[in-house]
Scaffold this motif. Sequence first.
Motif, PDB file in Angstrom:
ATOM      1  N   GLY A  39      51.933  40.963  49.630  1.00 27.45           N
ATOM      2  CA  GLY A  39      51.548  42.352  49.460  1.00 27.45           C
ATOM      3  C   GLY A  39      51.204  42.645  48.022  1.00 27.45           C
ATOM      4  N   ALA A  40      50.804  43.890  47.774  1.00 26.90           N
ATOM      5  CA  ALA A  40      50.407  44.295  46.431  1.00 26.90           C
ATOM      6  C   ALA A  40      50.815  45.737  46.209  1.00 26.90           C
ATOM      7  CB  ALA A  40      48.904  44.135  46.243  1.00 26.90           C
ATOM      8  N   VAL A 161      41.187  40.499  46.448  1.00 24.15           N
ATOM      9  CA  VAL A 161      42.281  39.570  46.751  1.00 24.15           C
ATOM     10  C   VAL A 161      43.521  40.341  47.201  1.00 24.15           C
ATOM     11  CG1 VAL A 161      43.837  37.835  45.773  1.00 24.15           C
ATOM     12  CG2 VAL A 161      41.405  37.805  45.192  1.00 24.15           C
ATOM     13  N   ALA A 162      43.835  41.440  46.508  1.00 26.57           N
ATOM     14  CA  ALA A 162      45.042  42.204  46.823  1.00 26.57           C
ATOM     15  C   ALA A 162      45.044  42.698  48.265  1.00 26.57           C
ATOM     16  CB  ALA A 162      45.172  43.380  45.867  1.00 26.57           C
ATOM     17  N   ALA A 171      52.665  37.893  45.785  1.00 28.33           N
ATOM     18  CA  ALA A 171      52.912  39.302  45.487  1.00 28.33           C
ATOM     19  C   ALA A 171      52.101  39.660  44.248  1.00 28.33           C
ATOM     20  CB  ALA A 171      54.394  39.555  45.243  1.00 28.33           C
ATOM     21  N   MET A 172      51.482  40.829  44.276  1.00 33.77           N
ATOM     22  CA  MET A 172      50.638  41.262  43.154  1.00 33.77           C
ATOM     23  C   MET A 172      51.055  42.671  42.746  1.00 33.77           C
ATOM     24  SD  MET A 172      46.909  39.901  44.482  1.00 33.77           S
ATOM     25  CE  MET A 172      46.237  39.593  42.845  1.00 33.77           C
ATOM     26  N   VAL A 173      51.272  42.853  41.453  1.00 35.38           N
ATOM     27  CA  VAL A 173      51.617  44.171  40.927  1.00 35.38           C
ATOM     28  C   VAL A 173      50.660  44.483  39.786  1.00 35.38           C
ATOM     29  CG1 VAL A 173      53.370  45.589  39.821  1.00 35.38           C
ATOM     30  CG2 VAL A 173      54.042  43.951  41.585  1.00 35.38           C
ATOM     31  N   PHE A 174      50.013  45.636  39.890  1.00 37.24           N
ATOM     32  CA  PHE A 174      49.051  46.081  38.891  1.00 37.24           C
ATOM     33  C   PHE A 174      49.596  47.336  38.216  1.00 37.24           C
ATOM     34  CE2 PHE A 174      46.879  44.066  42.427  1.00 37.24           C
ATOM     35  CZ  PHE A 174      46.125  43.093  41.800  1.00 37.24           C
ATOM     36  N   LEU A 188      46.081  50.616  47.722  1.00 36.74           N
ATOM     37  CA  LEU A 188      47.387  49.978  47.554  1.00 36.74           C
ATOM     38  C   LEU A 188      48.485  51.031  47.510  1.00 36.74           C
ATOM     39  CD1 LEU A 188      46.730  47.250  44.828  1.00 36.74           C
ATOM     40  CD2 LEU A 188      46.614  47.030  47.308  1.00 36.74           C
ATOM     41  N   PRO A 189      49.691  50.690  47.970  1.00 36.61           N
ATOM     42  CA  PRO A 189      50.811  51.606  47.765  1.00 36.61           C
ATOM     43  C   PRO A 189      51.032  51.814  46.274  1.00 36.61           C
ATOM     44  CG  PRO A 189      51.552  49.475  48.617  1.00 36.61           C
ATOM     45  CD  PRO A 189      50.072  49.468  48.696  1.00 36.61           C
TER      46      PRO A 189
END
Length: 904
Positions: A39-40, A161-162, A171-174, A188-189
Amino acid sequence: MGTITHHRLDTRPGAFVARETELGDIASVTAPAAQGRGGAMLVVGDAGIGKSTLIGEAVARLDGWQVLRAGGIEFESELPYSALHQLCAPVLDHRTGLPAPQRSALDTVFGLHAGASPTPMLVGLAILGLLSAVGRRRPVFCAVDDVQWIDAGSRQVLAFVAARVAAERVAMVFAARDAASVWEFGRLPTLTLSGLTDSQALTLLRYRTPMGHDAAIVQRILAEAAGNPLALVEFARDTGPFGLPENAGDGTVEHRFVGRFLRLSASTRSVLALAAAEPTGDLVLLRRAMAIQGLDAADLAAAEDSGLLVTGPRVHFGHPLARSAVYRSAGADARRQAHAALAAGTDEVDPDRRAWHRANAVIGPDEETAAELERSAGRAQRRGGFAAVAALLERAARLTPGRSLQARRLLAAARARLSSGAPSAARELVDEAERLQPEPADRCAARLLRATIDYYVTRSIPATVALIDAADGVGPDEVRETYLEAFASLMFSVDEPGRLRRLALHVRERVPQRRLPRPVDLLLQALVEQNLRPVDEAMPMMRRAVDAFREHGRAPDADPWWMERACVLSVDNGDSDAMEEITDRQVELARAQGAYAILPHALRFQAVARTIVGRFADAQVCIVEARAVDEAAGTSNLVGSDLMLAAWSGDTDRFREIQEKLHGWVEVNPTALHYANGVLCNGSRDHEAALDALLLVRDQHRRGAYVVTAFHHELVEAAASVGRPEEAKESAEWIGDVARVNPNAWTTGAHLLACALLDPGLGAQDLYREAISRFARSRLRVHYARARLLYGQWLRRVGRRSEARVELRAAHELLSTIGARGFAARAARELDAIGEPTLVDDADPLAGLTARELLVARKVAAGAGTKEVAALLFVSPRTIDAHLRNLYRKLSITSRRQLRELLR
C-alpha cells in the motif's frame, strides 16, 4: 543490500516525541505489506511539522526491510527522473530479471545506455517490476520526502507505481507540504500532521534543552512555535539576551535559519552556499568547488559546526528549510559564483548537471550556455522526460541573444510542454514567442502550434477547422499528418454536411503528390479519393494505401501511428485479411515500443476487427486490455468498440447502457450508433426498427458524412425482410461495385447474399449457396453463420422444412458458439417454427469471472507467461498470480493445463 541512511531523518534514540497514533497509521501500511498486501500513503503538513522525523521513526522500527529513500529539492525539479534515480539507485542491479522493454526503459531514463524515449507508463511498469523483484527477497519501504519538489517525470511514475503495489511486499510513504501541490497522489489515503500539544511540546523542549528555561520564556516559546516541532527546537536554541526567542515575532522558522547563516564568517557562508546550490550532496564535487573558490577543510568544519550542514557519505542540510534559507539569503552574486565553481568541478560524464550549473551562473544572454542547455534537452527527450525538455529549452531561450533564435527555442519548449500534458503552459510560451516578432516561417509555426494546442484540448469541430486554417501557412510537406488528424476528427464527429468533401478538395489542391510516397502520403491521398470519387473509382488508391501499410508494418521497427486509419480503409475495401493483419501488427508494435498513446486505440480497432470476423471473446479481451491502458494512463475510455460488440452479441442491456453514455457526448457521430442499432435490431428480428436506424445512416452518407460502410449489408437485409426492396437498391449497387473492383470472399459473398435477399424467385437458392460457399473460404465465421441463417429462413418460407432444419441448426450452433446471442435466438425461433426445439446450453463456467480475470485466463491459456500478462495490464506479476488463484478457485481447477483445456 542494507538500508540507506536518509539525510533528513533524526532517528537517534529518544529523539522522537509523541505521534504514536500517526506511527500506527503508517504501520497500517507496512504491516500488511510485509505479508504481500502492499500500500501507499501521503503524509502532509506544514514545513517543520515533523513529517521527515515521523517517517524516520517508522523506518527505525522496521526490521529486515529494504529501505529506499529520495527527496525533492526546490532547485532541481527540472532534471528528468532525478528523484526516481535517487530512490532506485541502490537496487538497480535487480533490473536484470525484468522483461527487455522494461530493462531498456530503466537503462535509458537513468542514462546507462542510449535508447528510444520510453513513456512514463513503461518506466512506471519497470519500476514496479524492480520493486517487486526486490520484494521477493525482503519487504521494501519507499520514503519520498518533499514530493512537491521532485521532477514531474518521477512524480508521475511514482504515482503510477503507488496505485499498483496492492499485491506486493512494498510500502510507499510520500511527504508533501499539502495535497493540492501533488495532485498525482490524490487517490492515496492522506495523513495530515498537526502541531504538538503543549505537553508534547514541553517534552520535546526538555529533551532538546536539558538546561531548561524560565517558565515565562517557555510559555513564550510555546506560543510562538504553535506546536511546530522545528520551530520549538530553533527558538529554544537561539534565545535573545533576555531569554526570549530573538526576533520571534517577526518571521518564520526559515527567518531564524537566515539569521544564523548571516552571523557566520564569509568563508563559512561560501561553503554553505555551495552545498545549497548542489542538490545531489556529492561531497567530492563540493570539495572540488571549494578548492576552486579557495576554501579548505577548516571552512567545511565551520559549516558543520553551525548546525546547518551535516556531512557523511552525502552532504545535506538538517532541514529543507535550512537549504532554501541559505540559498535565498546568500545573495545573487554568491549564488552565481557557487554555480560557476560547481560547473567547473562537475565531471564531463555529467554534462546535463554541468549545463544546469552554468545556466545558473551566467548573467544575461550567453549563446554557448544556451546551446549546451539545448543539447541537454535533446538528451532529456531521449530519456522520455518531456517536462524536463521544456524546462531546459525555456532556460535556453532566456539565455539566447538573438530574438529569432529565442522565439524558435520558445516554440520548441512549447511543443515539449504540450507533449508533457501541460497545454496552458504551452500556450503561454507560444504567446511569449509571438511577442518577439519572429521570422515569417516561425510566425506560421506559432499559429499552427497554437491551433494544435486548442485541438488537443477540445477535439472540437471549431478547433479542427482552426487547425486546418493554420496548416495553410506552413509548407505542405510539414502538415500532411495535420491534415490526417483533421480527417480523423471530422470522420468520427458530428459535423455539417459537406465538410469532409471540402477538406478533401482543399488537400488535393494544396498538397502535391510525392514522387516516392510514404504510407502516410498514400493514406492521405486515399482519404481524398474516398471523399471525392465514387467507391469503384476511389478503391484502387484505397487498396494501394492499405497494401503500403501492410508492407510498412512488417518492418521490426515500424511506426504504429496511423495504422488504425489504414484498418478503417481495409474495412471499407472489404478486405478482412488486411484488416486483421494491420490491427494485430499495430498492437504488437505499440506494445513493443511502449507507444501507450496509441495502444488503447489500436486495441479497440483490433476488437472491432475481431468482432467483424466473429471472434467475440477475443474482442472482449482487447476491450478489457484497452481499459487497463486507459486506467493506467488516465485517458478517456472510448466506447465505440464496446458498442459494436454489444450489438453483434445481442446484449441489449449493455447496448442501452452505452447508448445512454453517448447521449452526453455531443461531438460523437451518431451514424455509428445508428449502424450498431441496426445490427442489434436485425439480430432480434425487429427489422422495421433496424431499417429506420439504417436509413438515418444512409441519409448522412448521402449528405457527405463518413459512415461505417458495412451499414449497406444491414440495410439490404432489413429492407428485404420488411418487403421494401426499393430502399435497398442503392446499398446493393454499392456492395456490387466493391465486389467488382475488389473481389474476395467477403465482398463477393456479401454481394451474392444481397442479390439473394432481393431475388423474389427461386433463383435465390443458388445465390444463397454460392454466398455461403464464399464465406466458408474466409475467416468470417459470423457472416458465414448469418448467411446460413438467412438461407434457412428462405427454405422454411418456401416450404422445404427438412433442408431448412439443417441450415438453421448449423447457424444456431455456430452463432451460439461465437456469442452472437441475438442472431442465435433468431435461429432458435426459426427452428421452433418448424417444430425443432433447441437445447438450452449449460451455464457458461466463465460467467462468474470478472472482466480482468477473464482476460488473464485467456492470455494464460494462450501461452502467455505471468510477466507478459502483467506487462499487458500494467500491474506486477504478483497481481497476476493473485488473479490466477482467484479464477482457479472459481473454476474449480488447479493448473494452467486445466485452464487451457477449459478454454479450448
